[in-house]
Motif scaffolding. Sequence first.
Motif, mmCIF file in Angstrom:
data_model
loop_
_atom_site.group_PDB
_atom_site.id
_atom_site.type_symbol
_atom_site.label_atom_id
_atom_site.label_comp_id
_atom_site.label_asym_id
_atom_site.label_seq_id
_atom_site.Cartn_x
_atom_site.Cartn_y
_atom_site.Cartn_z
ATOM 1 N N LEU A 33 -38.118 14.298 -78.148
ATOM 2 C CA LEU A 33 -38.349 13.046 -77.099
ATOM 3 C C LEU A 33 -39.404 12.272 -77.295
ATOM 4 N N ARG A 34 -40.693 13.011 -77.483
ATOM 5 C CA ARG A 34 -41.853 12.304 -77.769
ATOM 6 C C ARG A 34 -41.723 11.399 -78.833
ATOM 7 N N PHE A 35 -41.133 11.851 -80.286
ATOM 8 C CA PHE A 35 -40.905 11.068 -81.274
ATOM 9 C C PHE A 35 -40.316 9.722 -80.877
ATOM 10 N N ALA A 36 -39.182 9.970 -80.186
ATOM 11 C CA ALA A 36 -38.160 8.797 -79.870
ATOM 12 C C ALA A 36 -39.025 8.079 -78.977
ATOM 13 N N ALA A 37 -39.682 8.406 -77.979
ATOM 14 C CA ALA A 37 -40.488 7.609 -77.178
ATOM 15 C C ALA A 37 -41.508 6.492 -77.621
ATOM 16 N N GLU A 38 -42.074 7.176 -78.725
ATOM 17 C CA GLU A 38 -43.257 6.573 -79.393
ATOM 18 C C GLU A 38 -42.530 5.386 -80.232
ATOM 19 N N LEU A 39 -41.413 5.499 -80.897
ATOM 20 C CA LEU A 39 -40.898 4.729 -81.707
ATOM 21 C C LEU A 39 -40.296 3.359 -80.562
ATOM 22 N N SER A 40 -40.133 3.635 -79.423
ATOM 23 C CA SER A 40 -39.617 2.798 -78.188
ATOM 24 C C SER A 40 -40.902 2.203 -77.611
ATOM 25 N N ASP A 41 -42.113 2.440 -78.132
ATOM 26 C CA ASP A 41 -43.396 2.051 -77.408
ATOM 27 C C ASP A 41 -43.652 2.613 -76.225
ATOM 28 N N VAL A 42 -43.011 3.862 -75.904
ATOM 29 C CA VAL A 42 -43.184 4.563 -74.610
ATOM 30 C C VAL A 42 -44.031 5.637 -74.622
ATOM 31 N N SER A 43 -45.377 5.633 -73.810
ATOM 32 C CA SER A 43 -46.313 6.751 -74.095
ATOM 33 C C SER A 43 -45.818 7.891 -73.619
ATOM 34 N N PHE A 44 -46.565 9.136 -74.263
ATOM 35 C CA PHE A 44 -46.440 10.375 -74.231
ATOM 36 C C PHE A 44 -46.519 10.706 -72.509
ATOM 37 N N GLU A 45 -47.294 10.058 -71.780
ATOM 38 C CA GLU A 45 -47.837 10.306 -70.583
ATOM 39 C C GLU A 45 -46.487 9.712 -69.475
ATOM 40 N N ASN A 46 -46.010 8.471 -69.901
ATOM 41 C CA ASN A 46 -45.212 7.822 -69.394
ATOM 42 C C ASN A 46 -43.600 8.868 -69.429
ATOM 43 N N GLU A 66 -40.069 1.114 -67.859
ATOM 44 C CA GLU A 66 -40.550 1.051 -69.124
ATOM 45 C C GLU A 66 -39.607 1.822 -69.976
ATOM 46 N N LEU A 67 -38.974 2.899 -69.482
ATOM 47 C CA LEU A 67 -38.001 3.894 -70.565
ATOM 48 C C LEU A 67 -36.905 3.050 -70.924
ATOM 49 N N ILE A 68 -36.454 1.799 -70.567
ATOM 50 C CA ILE A 68 -35.284 1.352 -70.834
ATOM 51 C C ILE A 68 -35.006 0.980 -72.329
ATOM 52 N N PRO A 69 -36.033 0.648 -72.867
ATOM 53 C CA PRO A 69 -35.885 0.454 -74.532
ATOM 54 C C PRO A 69 -35.294 1.635 -75.230
ATOM 55 N N LEU A 70 -35.946 2.949 -74.789
ATOM 56 C CA LEU A 70 -35.679 4.261 -75.137
ATOM 57 C C LEU A 70 -34.395 4.555 -74.768
ATOM 58 N N LEU A 71 -33.904 4.326 -73.615
ATOM 59 C CA LEU A 71 -32.541 4.835 -73.039
ATOM 60 C C LEU A 71 -31.703 3.757 -73.689
ATOM 61 N N LYS A 127 -30.062 11.431 -80.831
ATOM 62 C CA LYS A 127 -29.562 12.227 -81.715
ATOM 63 C C LYS A 127 -30.260 11.964 -83.239
ATOM 64 N N GLU A 128 -30.127 10.780 -83.669
ATOM 65 C CA GLU A 128 -30.683 10.066 -85.096
ATOM 66 C C GLU A 128 -32.154 10.370 -84.955
ATOM 67 N N MET A 129 -33.032 10.097 -83.886
ATOM 68 C CA MET A 129 -34.381 9.983 -84.068
ATOM 69 C C MET A 129 -34.778 11.622 -83.949
ATOM 70 N N SER A 130 -33.925 12.202 -83.092
ATOM 71 C CA SER A 130 -34.228 13.919 -83.157
ATOM 72 C C SER A 130 -34.031 14.504 -84.542
ATOM 73 N N ASP A 131 -33.056 14.188 -85.054
ATOM 74 C CA ASP A 131 -32.617 14.576 -86.450
ATOM 75 C C ASP A 131 -33.861 14.206 -87.452
ATOM 76 N N GLU A 132 -34.449 12.873 -87.253
ATOM 77 C CA GLU A 132 -35.638 12.293 -88.069
ATOM 78 C C GLU A 132 -36.667 13.237 -87.850
ATOM 79 N N ALA A 133 -37.170 13.358 -86.490
ATOM 80 C CA ALA A 133 -38.218 14.350 -86.206
ATOM 81 C C ALA A 133 -38.503 15.570 -86.757
#
Length: 213
Positions: free
Chosen positions: A86-99, A176-181, A189-195
Amino acid sequence: MPYGSLVVKLAMDMVEFQRDLGKTATLIQRDLGRALSGARSALAALGVGAGVSGLAILAKQALDAQDAMYKMSQRVGTSVENLSTLRFAAELSDVSFENLGSSLGKLNKAMAETQINTGEAKDAFRALGISVTDSSGNLRTTEDVFADIAEAFAGMEDGAAKTTLAMKIFGRSGAELIPLLNSGKAGLKEMSDEAKKLGLVMTTEAAKAAEKF
């Protein structure tokens, strides 16, 4: 000296490993080697070299990241493996790990309140057609509910209604989570597979070991 051996030696020297580390050391070396290998490949693709001091810094950062990941997983109630993808996916969506961590913690709280039919999030879950409990009435996992929310958001237009729902479930940081959601289940799943392909998925055992050191 082969690159893999050099990475392990640097990591061991840096954190002053003792002779008899057993399984714990093996776990750290394995995941650390993967992380550094991926970082070195990425640098090479950009035409950037990584010297001994650079690898030492990367090794220290990798251990710190594992430690932080384990602590965060305990706070938000999900596995290290899931949190790292999820952290990998979040970073691709400009969402910080803390957020991300803060939002997952609020999601857990919202799910618990909804289970006993309290809190404003229950209306948001109902509007999205999402149940926070399984057929036995037990709370579902955070990752499964998060994926359902993403799937629902992917089919909605962006706007005030979506933002309001996100904030009811995830708190103020929900917007701020909307771009990820918006990625939906398939995107997550695609981003999870990439990670996984990049070797960025941490294991719970290795993260625990990093915390001990």
